[in-house]
Motif scaffolding. Structure first.
Motif: not given
Length: 224
Positions: A2-11, A22-28, A37-41, A187-190
């Motif tokens: 799996k690829t691990r992604l770090k996601i900063d969700f500015v909101s 957020l719901r769209g991101l979670q569904s995706g 695998d994603a870590d969302i902060v 949504v800022v990824i990596n």
């Protein structure tokens, strides 16, 4: 692997498009659970940092900010409610809804990250404001929500009655603004890729798939 992604969700907790995003991101992410695998902060952003404690009627606020009529405001809210419903979120807004200051909610979210329940608190704050017509600037309401997600109510009260985490939140807000974030959700990824706005699940799925593929290629190229 799996690829691990770090996601900063500015909101902001009073931003309807942030709920949809957020719901769209979670569904995706759920569609790509076998490969990512994603870590969302959650990072702070205030749409209305100067909003007074009593808040402001939403129709009045939107008219002042965007020049919208009452009818236009109602049409926009109906469209947003439909978009939210499409991603499984119940949004209840009307002409009597109010806009509130959200700074203290962001201070609690900062604390919640250290306690491992930031996601739960974010979801609960969205529900408080958009579904239950609650006031996210009310210390009483914030303590109730914090308690419901497993945070210590005594500690929550102590934080809210002080200025704890205020400087941390302001520094984070300034950091993201300095990086060019002027609207949310962002949504800022990596730390490299930006997905803006309340995108549908399909858009997030495709973007995440492409980003993960690039990350995998970079890993292979580096011989890791």
């Amino acid at each position: 692997m799996k690829t691990r992604l770090k996601i900063d969700f500015v909101s902001d907790v009073s931003c309807p498009w942030c709920v949809i995003g957020l719901r769209g991101l979670q569904s995706g992410l759920s569609r790509l659970a076998d490969s990512i695998d994603a870590d969302i902060v959650f990072r702070p952003f205030e749409l209305n940092p100067a909003m007074p404690p009593e808040g402001q009627n939403i129709v009045e606020h939107i008219a002042q900010k965007y020049g919208s009529t009452r009818e236009q405001s109602a049409e926009t809210r109906a469209m947003i409610r439909d978009r939210a419903a499409a991603v499984g979120f119940t949004m209840v807004t009307d002409d009597d809804s109010r806009i509130y200051n959200t700074f203290d909610a962001h201070r609690l979210l900062h604390w919640a990250e250290t306690q491992g329940v930031q996601q739960a608190l974010k979801d609960a704050l969205f529900a408080l404001y958009f579904t239950d017509h609650g006031d996210p600037s009310s210390h009483e309401a914030l303590v109730q929500v914090a308690t419901a997600v497993g945070l210590d109510p005594i500690e929550a009260k102590a934080i809210l009655s002080s200025d704890r985490y205020a400087e941390d939140v302001r520094k984070e807000e300034q950091l993201w603004q300095s990086r060019g974030i002027s609207s949310v959700p962002a949504v800022v990824i990596n730390g490299r890729y930006l997905i803006s706005g309340g995108q549908p699940p399909e858009a997030f799925e495709q973007a995440l798939r492409n980003i993960a593929a690039e990350a995998q290629d970079a890993t292979v190229a580096a011989g890791e």
